[in-house]
Design a protein around this motif. Structure first.
Motif, PDB file in Angstrom:
ATOM      1  N   ASP A  72       0.806  -1.236   0.000  1.00 29.96           N
ATOM      2  CA  ASP A  72       0.000   0.000   0.000  1.00 29.96           C
ATOM      3  C   ASP A  72       0.835   1.280   0.000  1.00 29.96           C
ATOM      4  OD1 ASP A  72       0.872   0.410   2.628  1.00 29.96           O
ATOM      5  OD2 ASP A  72      -1.016  -0.212   3.529  1.00 29.96           O
ATOM      6  N   GLY A  74       1.703   3.147   2.169  1.00 31.17           N
ATOM      7  CA  GLY A  74       1.203   4.176   3.083  1.00 31.17           C
ATOM      8  C   GLY A  74       0.044   4.965   2.521  1.00 31.17           C
ATOM      9  N   ILE A  75      -0.565   4.464   1.434  1.00 26.99           N
ATOM     10  CA  ILE A  75      -1.670   5.177   0.773  1.00 26.99           C
ATOM     11  C   ILE A  75      -2.915   4.290   0.779  1.00 26.99           C
ATOM     12  CG2 ILE A  75      -2.445   6.332  -1.327  1.00 26.99           C
ATOM     13  CD1 ILE A  75       0.529   6.398  -2.195  1.00 26.99           C
ATOM     14  N   ASP A  76      -4.036   4.829   1.197  1.00 27.57           N
ATOM     15  CA  ASP A  76      -5.320   4.149   1.020  1.00 27.57           C
ATOM     16  C   ASP A  76      -6.143   4.859  -0.051  1.00 27.57           C
ATOM     17  OD1 ASP A  76      -5.066   2.002   2.708  1.00 27.57           O
ATOM     18  OD2 ASP A  76      -5.770   3.094   4.464  1.00 27.57           O
ATOM     19  N   ASN A  92      -2.767  12.595   0.707  1.00 26.37           N
ATOM     20  CA  ASN A  92      -2.870  11.185   1.059  1.00 26.37           C
ATOM     21  C   ASN A  92      -3.829  10.995   2.233  1.00 26.37           C
ATOM     22  OD1 ASN A  92      -2.199   8.382   1.287  1.00 26.37           O
ATOM     23  ND2 ASN A  92      -0.822   8.904   2.962  1.00 26.37           N
ATOM     24  N   GLN A  94      -4.836   7.968   4.840  1.00 27.38           N
ATOM     25  CA  GLN A  94      -4.584   6.640   5.375  1.00 27.38           C
ATOM     26  C   GLN A  94      -5.780   6.274   6.254  1.00 27.38           C
ATOM     27  OE1 GLN A  94      -3.143   3.159   5.815  1.00 27.38           O
ATOM     28  NE2 GLN A  94      -1.814   4.557   4.711  1.00 27.38           N
ATOM     29  N   CYS A  95      -6.611   5.342   5.771  1.00 29.82           N
ATOM     30  CA  CYS A  95      -7.933   5.085   6.367  1.00 29.82           C
ATOM     31  C   CYS A  95      -8.052   3.664   6.900  1.00 29.82           C
ATOM     32  CB  CYS A  95      -9.038   5.344   5.348  1.00 29.82           C
ATOM     33  SG  CYS A  95      -8.899   6.905   4.454  1.00 29.82           S
ATOM     34  N   LYS A  96      -7.143   3.247   7.720  1.00 32.45           N
ATOM     35  CA  LYS A  96      -7.144   1.882   8.230  1.00 32.45           C
ATOM     36  C   LYS A  96      -8.201   1.684   9.322  1.00 32.45           C
ATOM     37  CE  LYS A  96      -3.699   0.232   5.798  1.00 32.45           C
ATOM     38  NZ  LYS A  96      -3.940  -0.734   4.714  1.00 32.45           N
ATOM     39  N   GLU A 110       3.314   3.972   9.062  1.00 31.02           N
ATOM     40  CA  GLU A 110       2.776   4.644   7.874  1.00 31.02           C
ATOM     41  C   GLU A 110       3.631   5.857   7.501  1.00 31.02           C
ATOM     42  OE1 GLU A 110       0.603   2.958   6.356  1.00 31.02           O
ATOM     43  OE2 GLU A 110       0.307   1.602   8.052  1.00 31.02           O
ATOM     44  N   LYS A 113       6.598   4.505   5.671  1.00 31.86           N
ATOM     45  CA  LYS A 113       6.300   4.147   4.277  1.00 31.86           C
ATOM     46  C   LYS A 113       6.350   5.376   3.376  1.00 31.86           C
ATOM     47  CE  LYS A 113       3.315   0.192   5.395  1.00 31.86           C
ATOM     48  NZ  LYS A 113       1.934  -0.340   5.331  1.00 31.86           N
ATOM     49  N   SER A 129      -0.782  14.404   4.562  1.00 28.15           N
ATOM     50  CA  SER A 129      -1.040  12.982   4.755  1.00 28.15           C
ATOM     51  C   SER A 129      -1.889  12.830   6.009  1.00 28.15           C
ATOM     52  CB  SER A 129       0.275  12.202   4.888  1.00 28.15           C
ATOM     53  OG  SER A 129       0.032  10.814   4.905  1.00 28.15           O
ATOM     54  N   PHE A 131      -4.344  10.868   8.776  1.00 25.78           N
ATOM     55  CA  PHE A 131      -4.696   9.610   9.432  1.00 25.78           C
ATOM     56  C   PHE A 131      -6.188   9.651   9.763  1.00 25.78           C
ATOM     57  CE2 PHE A 131      -0.119   9.825  10.523  1.00 25.78           C
ATOM     58  CZ  PHE A 131       0.278   8.595  10.004  1.00 25.78           C
TER      59      PHE A 131
END
Length: 365
Positions: A72, A74-76, A92, A94-96, A110, A113, A129, A131
């Protein structure tokens, strides 16, 4: 002195009402606010929610895309501002999905990355970026994100045990030499977060909000009256109207001025155009407030509610038209998400939308 071995009991008081009860409460229970609903999501449901939310970002970017590579990086979700996309100016997300608030250790990986892959020129450094997590960021992470120097220090101090062997699946990434110099000079202020309240607020702008979280549809804007001149977009149903009038009067009637001898037809014609524009306004409203396809499903439901009447015997085409729109007005629509916003005028107007694409025909051969 009381006997301490014998338990004593006190009657429970009657429960106190917490507010007015309604039929809706009996059927559905109390509505959970969006912030509470999100906390119950599985990883799959969170992913669907984020895909819906991403749609709200499309007005801010040239393109919004989900990353689909093997690593990934570090990118969603990425928001691109220009045609260079990942090599241009971009943000960016990041949607974990995590069961707990997002903490520094997961965030540090992340960050690592982004450092490594931008160093390798796999993409340009993102402008921001973000989160994003169901339970937001922990207090410890929020403090780091608010202090780029401390965030950098945390990443450097924990590189070996958090980042080195997890950045890629093909090699160990050591923080040494040129890469270390790159990481030293990196601007860590690009790393920030979006709270679930922010995400929900942005999701509210999408067509999926009401269906996902409930609470009803917003009030519809006032319908704009039809223009004096017939538009190209309404030409076929208007043509069908004059075919019906001609059949009814046994005369050649092709435009509004031809109806001047019959006030009832002039009034009828004006009403039908108003009905069509009511339905068009509903179509436009649906485009922003409910998922794609919802209005098409409403049209199909009305079509199947009137098609047998349209196909039956009628003395002339105008009588057929009026029988169909009367039936449409009385259709008990059952499950479409737009039901609360649909008026009698809309249901009749949908018949003209269907006639506009020849799904309903007033004058039969």
């Amino acid at each position: 002195m009381p006997d301490l071995t014998t338990p004593t009991f006190t009657d429970l008081p009657d429960p106190k009402p917490t507010g007015s009860a309604t039929a809706h409460h009996v059927t559905y229970g109390k509505l959970m606010i969006p912030q509470q609903q999100i906390l119950t999501y599985s990883s799959d449901e969170w992913e669907r929610f984020i895909e819906e939310w991403a749609d709200s970002q499309k007005s801010s970017y040239k393109r919004v895309a989900r990353f689909s590579g093997p690593d990934d990086m570090g990118i969603d979700v990425a928001g691109f501002t220009d045609e260079k996309e990942i090599y241009g100016v971009w943000d960016n997300f990041q949607c974990k999905h995590y069961k707990d608030p997002l903490g520094p250790s997961k965030a540090a990986l992340e960050v690592g990355k982004i450092l490594y892959h931008s160093y390798q020129d796999h993409f340009a450094i993102p402008r921001k970026s973000y989160f994003i997590a169901p339970k937001d960021c922990s207090i410890a992470l929020k403090k780091l994100l608010g202090d780029p120097i401390q965030l950098k220090k945390y990443v450097f101090n924990n590189w070996d045990n958090i980042c080195a062997e997890k950045i890629t699946s093909t090699a160990k990434v050591e923080l040494v030499d040129d890469f270390k110099d790159y990481a030293e000079k990196f601007d860590y202020s690009i790393f920030t977060s979006k709270s679930t309240l922010e995400i929900i607020g942005e999701h509210r702008k999408t067509a999926w909000f009401a269906v996902r979280f409930g609470g009803g549809l917003p009030e519809r804007p006032k319908v704009i009256p039809p223009p004096d001149e017939v538009q190209i977009s309404e030409s076929r149903y208007v043509e069908q109207l004059f075919e019906a009038y001609s059949d009814h009067k046994k005369a050649s009637l092709k435009q509004a001025s031809d109806l001047s001898a019959w006030q009832e037809l002039t009034d009828h014609y004006n009403r039908q155009r108003e009905l069509f524009f009511n339905a068009e306004a509903l179509r436009n409203f649906a485009r922003d407030k409910v998922p794609p396809g919802t209005f098409d499903e409403l049209q199909n439901e009305i079509f199947h509610g009137v098609i047998d009447i349209e196909a039956g015997f009628h003395a002339d085409a105008l009588i057929r038209l009026n029988a169909v729109t009367f039936a449409a007005a009385n259709l008990p629509l059952t499950s479409n998400p737009l039901i609360s916003a649909v008026t009698i005028q809309d249901k009749k107007g949908v018949c003209h939308q269907l006639a506009n694409v020849n799904r309903l025909i007033w004058k039969k051969p």
